[in-house]
Design an enzyme around this catalytic site. Structure first.
Site, mmCIF file in Angstrom:
data_model
loop_
_atom_site.group_PDB
_atom_site.id
_atom_site.type_symbol
_atom_site.label_atom_id
_atom_site.label_comp_id
_atom_site.label_asym_id
_atom_site.label_seq_id
_atom_site.Cartn_x
_atom_site.Cartn_y
_atom_site.Cartn_z
ATOM 1 N N ASP A 41 -4.008 5.270 -2.383
ATOM 2 C CA ASP A 41 -4.071 4.140 -1.667
ATOM 3 C C ASP A 41 -4.614 2.904 -2.296
ATOM 4 O O ASP A 41 -4.064 1.923 -2.197
ATOM 5 C CB ASP A 41 -4.889 4.356 -0.428
ATOM 6 C CG ASP A 41 -4.235 5.169 0.833
ATOM 7 O OD1 ASP A 41 -3.339 5.708 0.433
ATOM 8 O OD2 ASP A 41 -4.956 5.421 1.973
ATOM 9 N N ASP A 125 -1.498 -2.174 -0.589
ATOM 10 C CA ASP A 125 -1.925 -1.032 -0.821
ATOM 11 C C ASP A 125 -1.048 -0.503 -1.865
ATOM 12 O O ASP A 125 0.237 -0.276 -1.786
ATOM 13 C CB ASP A 125 -1.861 0.052 0.351
ATOM 14 C CG ASP A 125 -2.839 -0.464 1.423
ATOM 15 O OD1 ASP A 125 -3.643 -1.540 1.397
ATOM 16 O OD2 ASP A 125 -3.398 0.374 2.443
ATOM 17 N N HIS A 174 2.661 3.008 3.750
ATOM 18 C CA HIS A 174 2.580 4.050 2.675
ATOM 19 C C HIS A 174 3.803 4.802 2.454
ATOM 20 O O HIS A 174 4.517 5.198 3.685
ATOM 21 C CB HIS A 174 1.447 4.724 2.745
ATOM 22 C CG HIS A 174 0.026 4.082 2.520
ATOM 23 N ND1 HIS A 174 -1.142 4.796 2.933
ATOM 24 C CD2 HIS A 174 -0.168 2.769 2.578
ATOM 25 C CE1 HIS A 174 -2.041 4.015 2.923
ATOM 26 N NE2 HIS A 174 -1.568 2.713 2.637
ATOM 27 N N ASP A 176 4.931 7.202 0.749
ATOM 28 C CA ASP A 176 5.172 8.722 0.130
ATOM 29 C C ASP A 176 5.518 9.723 1.177
ATOM 30 O O ASP A 176 5.789 11.010 0.802
ATOM 31 C CB ASP A 176 3.954 9.299 -0.845
ATOM 32 C CG ASP A 176 2.539 8.660 -0.289
ATOM 33 O OD1 ASP A 176 2.507 8.336 0.821
ATOM 34 O OD2 ASP A 176 1.699 8.799 -1.172
ATOM 35 N N CYS A 278 -1.294 11.510 -1.258
ATOM 36 C CA CYS A 278 -2.252 10.625 -0.871
ATOM 37 C C CYS A 278 -3.621 10.860 -1.489
ATOM 38 O O CYS A 278 -4.659 10.059 -1.825
ATOM 39 C CB CYS A 278 -2.552 10.727 0.661
ATOM 40 S SG CYS A 278 -0.822 10.000 1.384
#
Length: 294
Positions: A41, A125, A174, A176, A278
């Protein structure tokens, strides 16, 4: 997980343990911390440069402190160390009416590239970026704004190209568990959140794979994520992947591609909002820098 990574030949370094319940105050806000559980992150590694992301949540403002000892260690070994402009995180950075909007309104705003964060100042991020050689893909999300993306474009040019892509997702945060590159010319694309710019990859000859439905049960607590953490895998190299031990369908998918699966159960960690990608940030990999797009 750390033990298994070490057994696979990976050097594992850990962040410092800090007390995130401590209340802190800036001229613009007051908050406590959250955690420093997910290095993906906050750290973005491009070549020999480690970039600290500015973040967008007030609770994560000081999260970089947990990683400073590791970053300094790499700096002493010759790595470049960059800290992106730290936002003030004042009220102007956030759409104060956003939480009360209807789901329909949020869908419309997402389609326009508008989310809870405004364009008052740059924020992002690191986990909203994903890289394929000289090309880096990023989404405008709840925590990454266009100013933050523009800062990255200017900072990395001309050696790297930053492409903004989007998804049919009213609440992106995010990339992913939505779009995960698993090897040269191969990407996992979430069937529930399709990519609006997928033709860019098809024209480059990429293979687009839609992962199977996850098996995580409905009663498992997921406070800041979705069941699609099943596709949040960590590629150790082109032939080895770390994947959830409970997710047999995606294990079979990887094995059909000739990729060995390293099965680890971190379902408890999913509840905190992350998967294998992550919970890790690869600092150094073997190989040569290539371009996979014209």
């Amino acid at each position: 997980m750390c033990t298994i990574l070490k057994m696979e030949g990976v050097t594992v370094k850990r962040p410092e343990v800090l007390n995130w319940s401590t209340r802190y105050k800036t001229p613009d806000f007051e908050s406590t911390g959250m955690y420093a559980a997910m290095p993906r992150d906050i750290l973005l590694v491009i070549g020999n440069e480690i970039i600290e992301a500015p973040m967008a949540w007030r609770a994560r403002f000081f999260e970089y402190r947990a990683y400073r000892p590791v970053i300094k260690e790499y700096f002493h070994q010759g790595a470049k160390w960059t800290t992106a402009p730290k936002p003030t995180m004042s009220d102007e950075l956030y759409d104060q009416d956003y939480p009360i909007r209807t789901v329909e309104d949020r869908h419309k705003l997402a389609a326009q590239g508008k989310f809870v964060t405004t364009e008052f100042e740059p924020c992002f991020d690191a986990a909203d970026f994903i890289r394929a050689g000289r090309d880096i893909f990023v989404q405008r999300s709840q925590v990454t704004n266009f100013m933050g993306i523009e800062w990255m474009k200017r900072h990395l040019a001309p050696d790297y190209r930053v492409h903004t892509i989007s998804f049919k997702d009213p609440n992106p945060m995010h990339i992913d568990a939505t779009f995960n590159i698993i090897g040269p010319g191969v990407v996992l694309s979430n069937p529930d959140r399709p990519c609006n710019e997928i033709d860019l990859f098809k024209k480059a000859g990429w293979t687009i794979i839609h992962p199977p439905l996850p098996l995580i049960p409905d009663n498992h607590p997921l406070w800041m994520s979705s069941k699609w953490l099943s596709m949040n895998v960590l590629m150790l190299d082109e032939k080895r992947v770390m994947v959830d031990a409970n997710e047999t369908p995606i294990q079979k998918l990887f094995e059909s591609l000739g990729i060995s699966t390293i099965k680890v159960n971190i379902r408890h960690a999913n509840s905190l909002g992350g998967g294998f990608h992550c919970w890790t940030c690869d600092i150094r990999r073997r190989g040569t820098l290539k371009s996979y797009f014209d």
